[in-house]
Structures are given as structure tokens and as C-alpha cells.
Design a protein around this motif. Sequence first.
Motif, PDB file in Angstrom:
ATOM      1  N   LEU A 104       4.492   0.469  -3.125  1.00 19.32           N
ATOM      2  CA  LEU A 104       3.281   1.380  -2.381  1.00 19.32           C
ATOM      3  C   LEU A 104       3.558   1.407  -1.317  1.00 19.32           C
ATOM      4  O   LEU A 104       4.176   2.974  -0.913  1.00 19.32           O
ATOM      5  CB  LEU A 104       1.886   0.589  -2.407  1.00 19.32           C
ATOM      6  CG  LEU A 104       1.193   0.824  -4.362  1.00 19.32           C
ATOM      7  CD1 LEU A 104       0.210  -0.488  -3.973  1.00 19.32           C
ATOM      8  CD2 LEU A 104       0.822   2.501  -4.037  1.00 19.32           C
ATOM      9  N   GLU A 105       4.270   1.473  -0.701  1.00 22.24           N
ATOM     10  CA  GLU A 105       4.626   0.811   0.450  1.00 22.24           C
ATOM     11  C   GLU A 105       5.937   1.859   0.753  1.00 22.24           C
ATOM     12  O   GLU A 105       6.295   2.339   1.732  1.00 22.24           O
ATOM     13  CB  GLU A 105       5.509  -1.037   1.737  1.00 22.24           C
ATOM     14  CG  GLU A 105       5.854  -1.346   2.512  1.00 22.24           C
ATOM     15  CD  GLU A 105       5.920  -2.347   3.054  1.00 22.24           C
ATOM     16  OE1 GLU A 105       5.543  -2.706   4.869  1.00 22.24           O
ATOM     17  OE2 GLU A 105       6.229  -3.004   2.751  1.00 22.24           O
ATOM     18  N   ARG A 106       6.892   1.815   0.407  1.00 22.31           N
ATOM     19  CA  ARG A 106       8.236   2.241  -0.151  1.00 22.31           C
ATOM     20  C   ARG A 106       7.691   3.512  -0.222  1.00 22.31           C
ATOM     21  O   ARG A 106       8.418   4.988   0.433  1.00 22.31           O
ATOM     22  CB  ARG A 106       9.480   2.041  -0.986  1.00 22.31           C
ATOM     23  CG  ARG A 106      10.026   0.628  -0.773  1.00 22.31           C
ATOM     24  CD  ARG A 106      10.819   0.383  -1.934  1.00 22.31           C
ATOM     25  NE  ARG A 106      12.052   0.878  -2.060  1.00 22.31           N
ATOM     26  CZ  ARG A 106      13.026   0.701  -2.928  1.00 22.31           C
ATOM     27  NH1 ARG A 106      12.063  -0.797  -4.226  1.00 22.31           N
ATOM     28  NH2 ARG A 106      13.878   1.577  -3.213  1.00 22.31           N
ATOM     29  N   VAL A 107       6.961   4.212  -0.676  1.00 20.10           N
ATOM     30  CA  VAL A 107       6.335   5.129  -0.814  1.00 20.10           C
ATOM     31  C   VAL A 107       4.987   6.048  -0.213  1.00 20.10           C
ATOM     32  O   VAL A 107       4.189   7.091  -0.547  1.00 20.10           O
ATOM     33  CB  VAL A 107       5.410   5.994  -2.641  1.00 20.10           C
ATOM     34  CG1 VAL A 107       7.011   5.894  -3.674  1.00 20.10           C
ATOM     35  CG2 VAL A 107       4.106   5.006  -2.789  1.00 20.10           C
ATOM     36  N   HIS A 108       4.556   5.084   1.006  1.00 20.11           N
ATOM     37  CA  HIS A 108       4.072   5.404   1.911  1.00 20.11           C
ATOM     38  C   HIS A 108       2.791   5.553   1.551  1.00 20.11           C
ATOM     39  O   HIS A 108       1.809   6.241   2.130  1.00 20.11           O
ATOM     40  CB  HIS A 108       4.411   7.419   3.152  1.00 20.11           C
ATOM     41  CG  HIS A 108       5.693   6.986   3.428  1.00 20.11           C
ATOM     42  ND1 HIS A 108       6.354   6.272   4.511  1.00 20.11           N
ATOM     43  CD2 HIS A 108       6.399   8.182   2.682  1.00 20.11           C
ATOM     44  CE1 HIS A 108       7.203   6.374   4.190  1.00 20.11           C
ATOM     45  NE2 HIS A 108       7.752   6.715   3.303  1.00 20.11           N
ATOM     46  N   MET A 109       2.192   5.008   0.404  1.00 23.85           N
ATOM     47  CA  MET A 109       0.374   4.743   0.065  1.00 23.85           C
ATOM     48  C   MET A 109      -0.185   3.132   0.792  1.00 23.85           C
ATOM     49  O   MET A 109      -0.949   2.998   0.039  1.00 23.85           O
ATOM     50  CB  MET A 109       0.460   5.180  -1.774  1.00 23.85           C
ATOM     51  CG  MET A 109       0.546   6.924  -1.379  1.00 23.85           C
ATOM     52  SD  MET A 109      -1.299   7.318  -1.515  1.00 23.85           S
ATOM     53  CE  MET A 109      -2.270   7.335  -2.335  1.00 23.85           C
ATOM     54  N   LYS A 110       0.669   2.159   0.633  1.00 24.96           N
ATOM     55  CA  LYS A 110       0.202   1.389   0.793  1.00 24.96           C
ATOM     56  C   LYS A 110      -1.089   1.247   2.038  1.00 24.96           C
ATOM     57  O   LYS A 110      -1.921   0.482   1.028  1.00 24.96           O
ATOM     58  CB  LYS A 110       1.621  -0.041   1.473  1.00 24.96           C
ATOM     59  CG  LYS A 110       0.402  -1.428   1.187  1.00 24.96           C
ATOM     60  CD  LYS A 110       1.578  -2.227   2.222  1.00 24.96           C
ATOM     61  CE  LYS A 110       1.251  -3.998   2.100  1.00 24.96           C
ATOM     62  NZ  LYS A 110       2.306  -5.089   2.986  1.00 24.96           N
ATOM     63  N   GLU A 111      -1.097   1.713   2.268  1.00 24.78           N
ATOM     64  CA  GLU A 111      -2.326   1.485   3.693  1.00 24.78           C
ATOM     65  C   GLU A 111      -3.665   2.385   2.958  1.00 24.78           C
ATOM     66  O   GLU A 111      -4.683   1.643   3.125  1.00 24.78           O
ATOM     67  CB  GLU A 111      -1.983   2.317   4.995  1.00 24.78           C
ATOM     68  CG  GLU A 111      -2.851   2.471   6.560  1.00 24.78           C
ATOM     69  CD  GLU A 111      -2.888   2.746   7.177  1.00 24.78           C
ATOM     70  OE1 GLU A 111      -2.816   3.350   8.503  1.00 24.78           O
ATOM     71  OE2 GLU A 111      -1.193   2.928   7.645  1.00 24.78           O
ATOM     72  N   SER A 112      -3.387   3.213   2.371  1.00 21.59           N
ATOM     73  CA  SER A 112      -4.453   3.996   1.804  1.00 21.59           C
ATOM     74  C   SER A 112      -5.225   3.320   1.016  1.00 21.59           C
ATOM     75  O   SER A 112      -5.780   3.313   0.785  1.00 21.59           O
ATOM     76  CB  SER A 112      -3.851   5.310   0.824  1.00 21.59           C
ATOM     77  OG  SER A 112      -3.019   6.730   2.162  1.00 21.59           O
ATOM     78  N   ILE A 169       7.166  13.965   0.206  1.00 20.92           N
ATOM     79  CA  ILE A 169       7.449  12.893  -1.282  1.00 20.92           C
ATOM     80  C   ILE A 169       9.253  13.269  -1.688  1.00 20.92           C
ATOM     81  O   ILE A 169       9.447  12.215  -2.045  1.00 20.92           O
ATOM     82  CB  ILE A 169       7.272  14.598  -2.082  1.00 20.92           C
ATOM     83  CG1 ILE A 169       4.941  13.596  -1.991  1.00 20.92           C
ATOM     84  CG2 ILE A 169       7.105  13.884  -3.437  1.00 20.92           C
ATOM     85  CD1 ILE A 169       4.596  14.374  -2.835  1.00 20.92           C
ATOM     86  N   HIS A 170       9.693  14.535  -0.797  1.00 15.93           N
ATOM     87  CA  HIS A 170      11.320  14.609  -1.299  1.00 15.93           C
ATOM     88  C   HIS A 170      11.996  13.117  -0.601  1.00 15.93           C
ATOM     89  O   HIS A 170      13.073  13.029  -1.256  1.00 15.93           O
ATOM     90  CB  HIS A 170      11.604  15.626  -1.063  1.00 15.93           C
ATOM     91  CG  HIS A 170      12.016  16.724  -2.233  1.00 15.93           C
ATOM     92  ND1 HIS A 170      12.500  16.368  -3.177  1.00 15.93           N
ATOM     93  CD2 HIS A 170      10.601  17.703  -2.847  1.00 15.93           C
ATOM     94  CE1 HIS A 170      12.344  17.462  -4.296  1.00 15.93           C
ATOM     95  NE2 HIS A 170      11.426  18.300  -4.311  1.00 15.93           N
ATOM     96  N   LYS A 171      11.565  13.433   0.821  1.00 13.42           N
ATOM     97  CA  LYS A 171      12.239  12.235   1.983  1.00 13.42           C
ATOM     98  C   LYS A 171      12.013  10.769   0.955  1.00 13.42           C
ATOM     99  O   LYS A 171      13.064  10.411   1.042  1.00 13.42           O
ATOM    100  CB  LYS A 171      11.527  12.029   3.070  1.00 13.42           C
ATOM    101  CG  LYS A 171      11.876  11.553   4.027  1.00 13.42           C
ATOM    102  CD  LYS A 171      11.371  11.644   5.673  1.00 13.42           C
ATOM    103  CE  LYS A 171      12.273  10.524   6.501  1.00 13.42           C
ATOM    104  NZ  LYS A 171      11.965   9.010   6.149  1.00 13.42           N
ATOM    105  N   THR A 172      11.159  10.258   0.951  1.00 13.01           N
ATOM    106  CA  THR A 172      10.672   9.221  -0.274  1.00 13.01           C
ATOM    107  C   THR A 172      11.306   8.912  -1.186  1.00 13.01           C
ATOM    108  O   THR A 172      12.343   8.087  -1.630  1.00 13.01           O
ATOM    109  CB  THR A 172       9.165   9.390  -0.006  1.00 13.01           C
ATOM    110  OG1 THR A 172       8.041   8.958   0.730  1.00 13.01           O
ATOM    111  CG2 THR A 172       8.899   8.092  -1.147  1.00 13.01           C
ATOM    112  N   ILE A 173      11.286   9.657  -1.660  1.00  9.53           N
ATOM    113  CA  ILE A 173      12.063  10.520  -3.698  1.00  9.53           C
ATOM    114  C   ILE A 173      13.741   9.725  -3.263  1.00  9.53           C
ATOM    115  O   ILE A 173      14.711   9.125  -3.299  1.00  9.53           O
ATOM    116  CB  ILE A 173      12.458  11.662  -4.687  1.00  9.53           C
ATOM    117  CG1 ILE A 173      10.714  11.647  -4.870  1.00  9.53           C
ATOM    118  CG2 ILE A 173      13.176  11.501  -5.425  1.00  9.53           C
ATOM    119  CD1 ILE A 173      10.420  12.426  -5.459  1.00  9.53           C
TER     120      ILE A 173
END
Length: 241
Positions: A104-112, A169-173
Amino acid sequence: MCYRDTLPVVLKKVTFTIKPREKIGIVGRTGSGKSSLGVTLFRLVEICNGSITIDGVKIRDIGLDDLRKKLSIIPQEPVLFVGTVRTNLDPYNQYTDLQIWDALERVHMKESIMQLNEKLNFEITENGENFSVGEKQLLCVARALLQHSKILLLDEATAAIDTDTDMLIHKTIQEAFSDCTMLIVAHRLHTVLNCDRIMVLDQGEIAEFDSPSVLLSNDNSRFHAMLSAVENRIIASPSSS
């Protein structure tokens, strides 16, 4: 390749080799055969001619379960199921909470997710309606990331998302799957400009297959024409409005 009677013939003769950890952009008009590559790769429909080989193994010679465990897909329409965040990311209870939080942290969703009352046990409603489209897509990326697959298919994964979320999303991927072989079926052409090679499909055949720099340097290439058409529409849009 061609399909059996259950589907119309879409792919004709498609022969190519992809190197490990290569990023391939797949573009073409509607009906050119882009998504059909994914259909055959996952063996949703068996091909009646030719073969697909991964690391020297023909995929038709192994079980579907074994094959699909080695592949990941981030679809055009993000799919979440009724259940918790945890069961959506790890339906077979294979990973620790620490591994899930890391994804979740690696896809920028941990905080949410941390802000939710139940965190990983937060209940997701039908079709994931209590998350935005962008959040659902990022959760799908996290789910794929947990599987540690070496081959990832993105089937126009951000076609219905705004440009800013698309770029995130593409940067994350790109960061999260840097050690994977990626097949990127593109709706927005700019998303494949940093790929190693671009495959242009036309009526079930490969029209072009080369690096972006080579295709863009050729004024007669189809990819050059496609990108120029998009840029011309962008330039023309302010005056048309």
C-alpha cells in the motif's frame, strides 16, 4: 494466432520475442487485436495455431492455475469485491499485514487506508463504491504487486481516469514493477513513450515493432502519425471550445 469458434478471428500471424524485464507498449485502433494478446496470454480462449512460450515453456503445456499464478493483470476497469481491504488485496491469506502495508505504501495508498476506522479491516461496498476510481485502480496495483509476478499486463489501465491520476498510477507502476516484463495496452499514447519498444497492431497483425525513438524519427511510421494526430487535436481543442 486465431481464435476457435467462440470468438471471431482477431489475431492473424503475430510473431515476436520479448526480452526479460522489457517494457512493451501495445497500440492500435479499436479492433486491431491489442486486448486479444492478453486473452491468449491468460488462455481465456485457446489459440488454434501457433504457440506462446515463456522461458522455454509453452503455456498450453501447463495448468491454468499454475500459469495464471505467474501472471498479473491491471484491467481497464478496476475491480474490488465486497469484503475488507485485506481480503481484496490478499484473498487467499498468503501475506502478512507488514507485506500488505508495504504494498500500500508503494502505491501511495497507505496513508488513505490508515485514516479509515478499521484500516485493513475496512469493509468495501459492492463494486468498491466507497473508493474513487483512481483509488480502486491503485488498490488493484497493490494487489498485483503482492503477487510478485514477473509478467504484468496493463489493459488500458487508466483509460477512464483523469490525467493527473493517470500520471501517478503509471509512475507508481514503473517504480513498483521495475523488475517485471510489462505489456502495456495503451489508450493514451504518451503512457508508452518511455517503453523499450512499441508494438503497433493493425487488423490482427504487427504493423510496426521498434523503440519509440526509431518510430518517432520516421515521418512515415504509423506511430508517428498516431501521436501527431493526438497532438494536433490537443492544439485545436482550445479554439474549438
